[in-house]
Write an enzyme that holds these catalytic residues in place. Structure first.
Site, PDB file in Angstrom:
ATOM      1  N   LYS A  32     -22.054 -31.840 -28.602  1.00 45.06           N
ATOM      2  CA  LYS A  32     -21.846 -33.062 -29.367  1.00 45.06           C
ATOM      3  C   LYS A  32     -21.342 -32.683 -30.761  1.00 45.06           C
ATOM      4  CE  LYS A  32     -24.065 -37.451 -30.537  1.00 45.06           C
ATOM      5  NZ  LYS A  32     -25.259 -38.295 -30.393  1.00 45.06           N
ATOM      6  N   GLU A  57     -36.615 -48.072 -20.979  1.00 49.00           N
ATOM      7  CA  GLU A  57     -37.270 -49.239 -21.571  1.00 49.00           C
ATOM      8  C   GLU A  57     -38.358 -49.820 -20.666  1.00 49.00           C
ATOM      9  OE1 GLU A  57     -33.171 -48.849 -23.305  1.00 49.00           O
ATOM     10  OE2 GLU A  57     -33.954 -48.922 -21.248  1.00 49.00           O
ATOM     11  N   ARG A  87     -33.960 -55.289 -21.220  1.00 48.46           N
ATOM     12  CA  ARG A  87     -33.914 -54.459 -20.019  1.00 48.46           C
ATOM     13  C   ARG A  87     -35.290 -54.313 -19.370  1.00 48.46           C
ATOM     14  NH1 ARG A  87     -30.350 -49.241 -20.810  1.00 48.46           N
ATOM     15  NH2 ARG A  87     -29.619 -49.905 -18.781  1.00 48.46           N
TER      16      ARG A  87
END
Length: 583
Positions: free
Chosen positions: A242, A327, A355
């Site tokens: 990244k 979640e 969610r």
């Protein structure tokens, strides 16, 4: 040196290049992204990390006929640049500009909207299944990050995919980090994938290829050729970095996930003068609560930094849990904690709590468990747009039995709500926005559930409001000397409502306006209207809030202006009703 990037308006032009030119193209694209994002902020680190992968995919596959899905969607900037949006890339995340995520209405190359994570495998399995039914022969590729693939939905989709003969390629982009470093047992498993003949993917019934360097064009193109020759579903494991190619972004990957404005040459992030935000107050107050009450724990689904829980996690590692992008698990984990003499604060963005709606109802509210939901990013979030705005939460929470729903208008309310929540015996939701907050020296205290507050007691018009918009209306009334004409009553508690106060208001005022930072249908104003109707109120009531539509990306101030909830529009509404009263 030729400017290769400027020659690409469509991937078909990319495919005319020699493979030996792709490294130079990747360098140009990195510079282009850095030049743009240094002055037009966006998600930098993830995009820098997939430049070679993106080029290789569009070079090898026949897009848009072959279908690509990016998961999470903030990896998609190089994809957008190569698919006809290079000339308008500087409009990224700006009002009327291109989205920061893939969106189907923007381009035929954006095959599926992916603002939330972990949806790509389910979607690509659906697409491949439809193509099989319709006898369409093409490739189906889902690119998913290592933080996203650990989500339950991704694992459910892999389980389904492994039982099929579909021509689906799942590319696991493994860089050890989402926004914060990845967590969990699968992270450890991924580290040893290249040394295993049997792994989680082969156990699911998938062909496994890997591990390869995701920044090496030869390895990428060879791997794509290999996967093309393998029938059935397969997983390609690639390792990437990244922030690749920009030293500062590689060194501090959390900070450079979305750094804001920065100087490309020096790497200096151009921070504005820091004002306190709701997130700052939350982090400080949560730390204090953890210090004072050893029964309190905090849970977040991969949002330690975003929710300002980093210091809490450092100082209380046994009581602050990052459960990854999960979640549903976060909510039911909190429910389990609540059954066993702990006080869980489940810290989650409004858009992500959507969610876990079944878990909120079935696992928490139905059992009346005292889970505290700290709902960050309520209302507009700005340039992340429709997938990330948090304006459905009032409507989807206030209809749930046993649920307390609250929204603070200022720092004092916010701290008091966070403090008070630990003493309740039922689910308790506190929604708060992504905004700055004025700081006071008020003492934190336990408050009465369901109590409202009269801010002004004018005699012509009553305004009932909740949350941040209450403090804005308070300033509007003061600035325009309307205190004697306009009553302003703030409702920190959306549920339960202060019914005794509402009865008194109904007897005194023939016109009532409600305001909220949320969708009008089913929201705070609807709750007011339902109660006033039950006591046969004969006056006029007007609900002001967000319209019944998905609202795109722009700054928060631009969005408020678009829907008529900026300060000048609110003042116009107040004046228009005062004129009616005077006529």
């Amino acid at each position: 040196m030729d400017n290769l990037l400027s020659k690409i308006n469509h991937p078909k032009e990319l495919r005319t290049f020699e493979a030996s030119q792709l490294t130079a193209l990747a360098h140009e694209m990195r510079e282009f992204i850095l030049d743009t994002l240094s002055v037009k902020p966006g998600h930098l680190g993830a995009s820098l990390g997939v430049i070679e992968l993106t080029i290789a995919l569009h070079y090898h596959y026949n897009t848009p006929k072959d279908l690509l899905i990016w998961d999470v969607g903030h990896q998609c900037y190089p994809h957008k640049i190569l698919t006809g949006r290079q000339k308008i890339f500087d409009s990224l995340r700006q009002k009327d500009g291109i989205s920061g995520f893939p969106t189907r209405i923007e381009s035929e190359f954006d095959t599926f909207g992916t603002g939330h994570s972990s949806t790509s495998i389910s979607a690509i399995v659906g697409m491949a299944t439809a193509d099989k039914i319709n006898q369409i022969n093409r490739k189906h590729i889902a690119i998913i990050g290592d933080a996203s693939i650990t989500s339950g939905m991704s694992l459910e989709a892999l389980n389904h995919l492994g039982s099929t003969d579909l021509d689906v390629l799942v590319i696991l982009n493994d860089n050890d980090i989402g926004i914060d470093p990845s967590v969990g047992g699968l992270k450890k498993h991924f580290k040893s994938l290249e040394n295993q003949s049997e792994n989680i993917f082969t156990n699911f019934g998938l062909n496994f290829i890997g591990t390869i360097d995701g920044h090496n064009f030869d390895e990428l193109l060879n791997a794509f050729n290999k996967t093309d020759s393998i029938k059935g579903p397969k997983v390609l494991h690639i390792k990437t970095i990244k922030g690749k190619g920009y030293e500062q972004a590689e060194i501090d990957q959390v900070k450079w996930h979305a750094p804001g404005l920065f100087d490309k040459e020096t790497g200096e992030i151009k921070s504005k003068k820091k004002e306190k935000s709701y997130q700052d107050v939350f982090g400080e107050t949560m730390h204090q609560l953890l210090e004072e009450n050893s029964q309190i724990v905090a849970i977040t689904p991969a949002m330690l930094t975003g929710s300002n829980l980093v210091k809490c996690h450092q100082d209380f590692p046994e009581r602050v849990f990052d459960v990854g992008i999960a979640e549903q698990h976060a909510v039911t984990f909190a429910a389990g904690l609540a059954t066993q003499n702990t006080i869980p604060y489940c810290v989650i963005y409004s858009t992500f709590l959507q969610r876990a709606y079944d878990q909120v109802i079935h696992d928490v509210a139905l059992q009346n468990l005292p889970v505290v939901f700290c709902i960050d990013r309520a209302g507009f979030v700005g340039t992340d747009g429709a997938t990330h705005h948090g304006y459905f939460d009032i409507a989807y929470l206030r209809e749930i039995p046993n649920m307390i729903v609250s929204s603070p208008r200022n720092e004092k309310d916010f701290k008091n709500l966070l403090y008070t929540a630990q003493f309740t015996t039922q689910p308790f939701a506190i929604r708060y926005p992504k905004n700055n907050i004025q700081i006071s020296d008020s003492k934190v205290e336990k408050i009465e559930i369901g109590q409202s507050e009269i801010i002004f007691e004018g005699n012509k018009l009553a305004i009932l409001s909740t949350g941040l918009i209450s403090s804005r209306i308070e300033e509007i009334i003061i600035q325009n000397n309307l205190q004697e004409k306009v009553a302003l009553i703030d409702f920190p508690f959306i549920k339960p409502l202060d019914e005794s106060r509402l009865k008194a208001i109904s007897l005194k005022y023939s016109t009532i306006l409600t305001f909220e930072d949320g969708i009008k249908k089913g929201g705070f104003g609807s709750g007011i209207l339902e109660f006033l109707n039950s006591i046969h109120y004969k006056g006029n009531i007007t609900i002001n809030g967000y319209p019944d539509e998905f609202i795109e990306h722009a700054s928060i101030s631009e969005l408020e202006q678009m829907i008529g909830l900026d300060d000048s529009s609110i003042l116009e509404i107040i004046f228009s009703y005062l004129k009616i009263q005077q006529s």
